[in-house]
Design an enzyme around this catalytic site. Structure first.
Site, PDB file in Angstrom:
ATOM      1  N   LYS A 208       0.851  -1.202   0.000  1.00 27.22           N
ATOM      2  CA  LYS A 208       0.000   0.000   0.000  1.00 27.22           C
ATOM      3  C   LYS A 208       0.885   1.250   0.000  1.00 27.22           C
ATOM      4  O   LYS A 208       0.695   2.154  -0.790  1.00 27.22           O
ATOM      5  CB  LYS A 208      -0.917  -0.033   1.223  1.00 27.22           C
ATOM      6  CG  LYS A 208      -1.817   1.174   1.339  1.00 27.22           C
ATOM      7  CD  LYS A 208      -2.770   1.043   2.507  1.00 27.22           C
ATOM      8  CE  LYS A 208      -3.493   2.364   2.730  1.00 27.22           C
ATOM      9  NZ  LYS A 208      -4.412   2.321   3.856  1.00 27.22           N
ATOM     10  N   GLU A 214      10.483  -4.734   4.454  1.00 28.94           N
ATOM     11  CA  GLU A 214      10.586  -6.125   3.997  1.00 28.94           C
ATOM     12  C   GLU A 214      10.304  -6.220   2.497  1.00 28.94           C
ATOM     13  O   GLU A 214      11.029  -6.873   1.736  1.00 28.94           O
ATOM     14  CB  GLU A 214       9.565  -7.010   4.738  1.00 28.94           C
ATOM     15  CG  GLU A 214       9.857  -7.209   6.214  1.00 28.94           C
ATOM     16  CD  GLU A 214       9.200  -6.166   7.096  1.00 28.94           C
ATOM     17  OE1 GLU A 214       8.914  -5.038   6.605  1.00 28.94           O
ATOM     18  OE2 GLU A 214       8.979  -6.463   8.280  1.00 28.94           O
ATOM     19  N   GLY A 268      -4.790  -1.833   5.011  1.00 26.66           N
ATOM     20  CA  GLY A 268      -3.981  -2.963   4.541  1.00 26.66           C
ATOM     21  C   GLY A 268      -4.643  -4.305   4.799  1.00 26.66           C
ATOM     22  O   GLY A 268      -4.720  -5.162   3.921  1.00 26.66           O
ATOM     23  N   ARG A 269      -5.163  -4.493   6.006  1.00 29.64           N
ATOM     24  CA  ARG A 269      -5.751  -5.804   6.350  1.00 29.64           C
ATOM     25  C   ARG A 269      -7.151  -5.987   5.763  1.00 29.64           C
ATOM     26  O   ARG A 269      -7.769  -7.032   5.958  1.00 29.64           O
ATOM     27  CB  ARG A 269      -5.745  -5.995   7.864  1.00 29.64           C
ATOM     28  CG  ARG A 269      -6.391  -4.875   8.661  1.00 29.64           C
ATOM     29  CD  ARG A 269      -6.056  -4.971  10.146  1.00 29.64           C
ATOM     30  NE  ARG A 269      -6.496  -3.798  10.896  1.00 29.64           N
ATOM     31  CZ  ARG A 269      -5.811  -2.686  11.038  1.00 29.64           C
ATOM     32  NH1 ARG A 269      -4.636  -2.555  10.445  1.00 29.64           N
ATOM     33  NH2 ARG A 269      -6.284  -1.679  11.753  1.00 29.64           N
ATOM     34  N   GLU A 354      -4.714  -6.712  14.839  1.00 34.97           N
ATOM     35  CA  GLU A 354      -4.190  -5.408  14.413  1.00 34.97           C
ATOM     36  C   GLU A 354      -5.304  -4.364  14.463  1.00 34.97           C
ATOM     37  O   GLU A 354      -5.048  -3.182  14.641  1.00 34.97           O
ATOM     38  CB  GLU A 354      -3.591  -5.491  12.997  1.00 34.97           C
ATOM     39  CG  GLU A 354      -2.685  -4.308  12.671  1.00 34.97           C
ATOM     40  CD  GLU A 354      -1.858  -4.487  11.408  1.00 34.97           C
ATOM     41  OE1 GLU A 354      -0.648  -4.756  11.496  1.00 34.97           O
ATOM     42  OE2 GLU A 354      -2.425  -4.361  10.306  1.00 34.97           O
ATOM     43  N   HIS A 385      -4.851 -33.248  17.394  1.00 33.81           N
ATOM     44  CA  HIS A 385      -3.722 -34.077  17.824  1.00 33.81           C
ATOM     45  C   HIS A 385      -2.563 -33.236  18.327  1.00 33.81           C
ATOM     46  O   HIS A 385      -1.447 -33.745  18.478  1.00 33.81           O
ATOM     47  CB  HIS A 385      -3.277 -34.983  16.667  1.00 33.81           C
ATOM     48  CG  HIS A 385      -4.342 -35.962  16.285  1.00 33.81           C
ATOM     49  ND1 HIS A 385      -4.515 -37.164  16.919  1.00 33.81           N
ATOM     50  CD2 HIS A 385      -5.348 -35.865  15.375  1.00 33.81           C
ATOM     51  CE1 HIS A 385      -5.563 -37.792  16.389  1.00 33.81           C
ATOM     52  NE2 HIS A 385      -6.087 -37.017  15.455  1.00 33.81           N
ATOM     53  N   LYS A 513       9.577  -0.741  14.276  1.00 33.45           N
ATOM     54  CA  LYS A 513      10.152  -0.417  12.960  1.00 33.45           C
ATOM     55  C   LYS A 513      11.256   0.631  13.110  1.00 33.45           C
ATOM     56  O   LYS A 513      12.322   0.512  12.515  1.00 33.45           O
ATOM     57  CB  LYS A 513       9.071   0.153  12.029  1.00 33.45           C
ATOM     58  CG  LYS A 513       8.076  -0.850  11.496  1.00 33.45           C
ATOM     59  CD  LYS A 513       7.188  -0.156  10.469  1.00 33.45           C
ATOM     60  CE  LYS A 513       5.979  -0.978  10.112  1.00 33.45           C
ATOM     61  NZ  LYS A 513       5.015  -0.263   9.269  1.00 33.45           N
TER      62      LYS A 513
HETATM   63  O1  F6P Z   1       3.209  -2.827   9.724  1.00 33.96           O
HETATM   64  C1  F6P Z   1       1.842  -3.098   9.633  1.00 33.96           C
HETATM   65  C2  F6P Z   1       1.338  -2.774   8.273  1.00 33.96           C
HETATM   66  O2  F6P Z   1       1.209  -1.405   8.107  1.00 33.96           O
HETATM   67  C3  F6P Z   1       0.013  -3.490   8.010  1.00 33.96           C
HETATM   68  O3  F6P Z   1      -1.069  -2.814   8.490  1.00 33.96           O
HETATM   69  C4  F6P Z   1       0.057  -3.625   6.538  1.00 33.96           C
HETATM   70  O4  F6P Z   1      -0.874  -4.563   6.084  1.00 33.96           O
HETATM   71  C5  F6P Z   1       1.485  -4.035   6.336  1.00 33.96           C
HETATM   72  O5  F6P Z   1       2.198  -3.257   7.260  1.00 33.96           O
HETATM   73  C6  F6P Z   1       2.035  -3.861   4.955  1.00 33.96           C
HETATM   74  O6  F6P Z   1       1.982  -2.534   4.542  1.00 33.96           O
HETATM   75  P1  F6P Z   1       2.180  -2.135   3.028  1.00 33.96           P
HETATM   76  O7  F6P Z   1       1.093  -2.748   2.234  1.00 33.96           O
HETATM   77  O8  F6P Z   1       2.132  -0.633   3.006  1.00 33.96           O
HETATM   78  O9  F6P Z   1       3.524  -2.640   2.588  1.00 33.96           O
END
Ligand code: F6P
Length: 549
Positions: A208, A214, A268-269, A354, A385, A513
């Site tokens: 987003k 990452e 995002g979620r 979240e 199990h 972060k």
């Molecule tokens: O760090 C949490 C977050 O902001 C989530 O809410 C989001 O889904 C995820 O990081 C990834 O964010 P992006 O889509 O901006 O890379």
């Protein structure tokens, strides 16, 4: 809406008084006295059947909980969300993931723009891209069709598309393998790159913000890997982006023509319905993706129109409030009895925790009640199990959400009956338990001596009275999955409103972060680090030693 203290509401006081009696109820007895309990405490909508009769609730409990929802303004907040009000108050944003699944032509104006038209314009481009990849018309730089799609994204840009692609794998395109890389841990990407070929791989960089560490690091490494064989000019055939940040996508080197946008009013979620769902559209086709959206829209319509007493998301939320805030459950175990829903508990972890893992209300005042329980789980009979022992006999009662599809999408004889039998048996055992007298009678019938029976009976007794919901789909399809996800989204929303929190921000992820950025720098450059506590300094020193050896 200002968030007055929940405990000072009339409905909360009424529920507390009610709980003074309810705490002694045994669900066994509730079933014994009311033969209609299953019918009285189950509902069906948008293709999902919910049995919530195995919770320690009566009609009076549910009425009091509905009164609480009304007093907390759930209906008004629901209308505000669907109308595009900026209910995400800390970020001053509308919350309109529901607009992503509205059929074409249903106008919704936001800041002077018809967002329905914008949504469908992106959806059309997305569908076109997906169909080109599926048909083989979209080729890599050697002219071969795409065989592997790698989604690089994390959080909402990973959990949703991965879970949905897995859930719908039975109808996925047979030529195209879907892969998901999320972790900054290079083992994730490295292992995958060893298995795919640059000339037939399409990378979707999904973020987003297009700033997430990452994702950016994995995308850069994937790009470098690609350029070992491909040319810069070939990148356009192998990298597409999904983001709200055009500038950052362009700076990364992806042609905006290969970018699929979405909007800041999609959290995002909550973004799997947006272009973040591109892997889903490639896997199941444009039509399949539309069915998925339509299923969710069906649940939206139910959520908006059904009275709270018969409203699936509201019921799930209210039963959850009862279990969390009155019965004191600190977690919920999610048990999908469908292998293809293996990632559903993980998806719900982000959606619920979240969103509602908050300790202050919308106005910043500390909350006086507990919020998001821990969400965890695994596929049904695997869990049986592993940790079901604790569910049945542990010291902390953990409510369980059992989820099953009645009809399988395979033809193996007997498996589905065995699967469903296990699912129903577990909720029965959790609810009924087995008393010490029942155990003793059984052992006596087996001919055990009295002293042996006395020694064994406590171990073989099940307390029972442990709550669960059972959610049944007819079968796992794009539409029923869409409805299931939307059901949980709205459940989380209703609980957030009742608790008085903003379910749509996530400031809690920020501190780690910021600290990680500093430590990363120290690991790479600083000689001796003493800027932190002794533990963190010590860990950094050990890591530096190993990395530089
Ligand atoms: O760090 C949490 C977050 O902001 C989530 O809410 C989001 O889904 C995820 O990081 C990834 O964010 P992006 O889509 O901006 O890379």
């Amino acid at each position: 809406m200002s968030a007055t203290d929940l405990r000072s509401t009339a409905a909360w006081t009424a529920l507390q008084n009610h709980y003074a009696h309810a705490r002694d109820w045994r669900m066994r007895d509730l079933f014994d006295v009311d033969t209609q309990r299953f019918h009285a405490f189950s509902e069906e909508a948008a293709g999902i059947f919910l049995d919530y009769s195995k919770n320690a609730v009566t009609r009076e409990t549910m009425d009091l909980l509905c009164a609480l929802a009304r007093e907390r303004g759930v209906e008004a907040q629901r209308a505000a969300m669907f109308a595009g009000d900026r209910i995400n108050n800390t970020e001053q944003r509308a919350v309109l993931h529901t607009a992503l699944r509205v059929p074409r032509g249903e106008k919704l104006m936001l800041d002077g723009q018809d967002i329905n038209a914008e949504v469908h314009a992106v959806l059309d481009r997305l569908g076109h891209c997906a169909e080109r990849v599926r048909s083989g018309d979209w080729t890599g730089y050697t002219g071969q069709a795409i065989t592997d799609v790698v989604n690089i994204g994390i959080g909402g840009s990973y959990l949703g598309p991965k879970m949905v692609c897995e859930a719908l794998r039975g109808i996925a395109h047979p030529r195209i393998a879907m892969h998901f890389v999320s972790n900054v841990d290079g083992h994730d990407l490295d292992a995958l790159l060893a298995r795919v070929k640059p000339e037939t791989t399409l990378f979707i960089v999904a973020s987003k913000t297009f700033t997430t560490q990452e994702t950016m690091m994995n995308a850069q490494s994937a790009r470098a890997w690609f350029l070992k064989t491909g040319e810069e000019a070939d990148l356009a055939r192998h990298f597409v982006a999904v983001s709200t940040n055009t500038q950052a996508v362009t700076d990364f080197g992806i042609d905006p023509a290969n970018m699929f946008g979405f909007w800041d009013w999609v959290g995002g979620r909550y973004s799997v319905w947006s272009a973040i769902g591109l892997p889903v559209a490639i896997a199941v086709g444009h039509d399949g993706f539309r069915e998925f959206l339509a299923g969710a829209h069906g649940m939206d319509q139910h959520f908006c129109s059904a009275p709270l007493e018969r409203n699936l998301p509201a019921i799930l939320a209210l039963v959850g409030i009862w279990n969390r805030n009155f019965l004191g459950s600190t977690s919920i175990s999610v048990a999908p009895y469908h292998q293809d829903l293996a990632s559903f508990p993980g998806y719900l972890e982000q959606l619920d925790m979240e969103s509602n893992g908050k300790r202050v209300d919308r106005d910043g005042a500390p909350l006086s009640v507990a919020t998001s329980p821990v969400i965890w789980g695994d596929t049904g009979t695997n869990g049986q199990h592993a940790y079901f022992q604790m569910l049945h006999q542990g010291t902390d009662p953990v409510p369980v959400d059992f989820i099953a599809a009645l009809r399988p999408s395979h033809a193996l004889a007997g498996h589905q009956e065995a699967l469903l039998a296990n699912c129903f048996a577990q909720s029965e055992a959790l609810m009924r338990g087995r008393t010490q007298d029942e155990v003793a009678a059984e052992l006596q019938a087996q001919g055990l001596a009295a002293d042996r029976i006395a020694a064994l009976a406590p171990h073989r007794t099940f307390p029972g009275n442990r709550p669960s919901n059972t959610l049944l789909l007819q079968s796992l399809t794009p539409a029923s999955l869409g409805a299931l996800i939307a059901l949980y989204e709205h459940k989380v929303f209703v609980q957030g409103v009742i608790w008085g929190i903003n379910s749509f921000d996530q400031w809690g992820v920020e501190l780690g972060k910021v600290l990680a950025r500093a430590i990363q720098n120290e690991l790479m450059t600083a000689p001796d680090v003493d800027a932190h506590d002794a533990s963190t300094n010590g860990l950094i020193a050990r890591a530096r030693e190993a990395l530089q050896a």
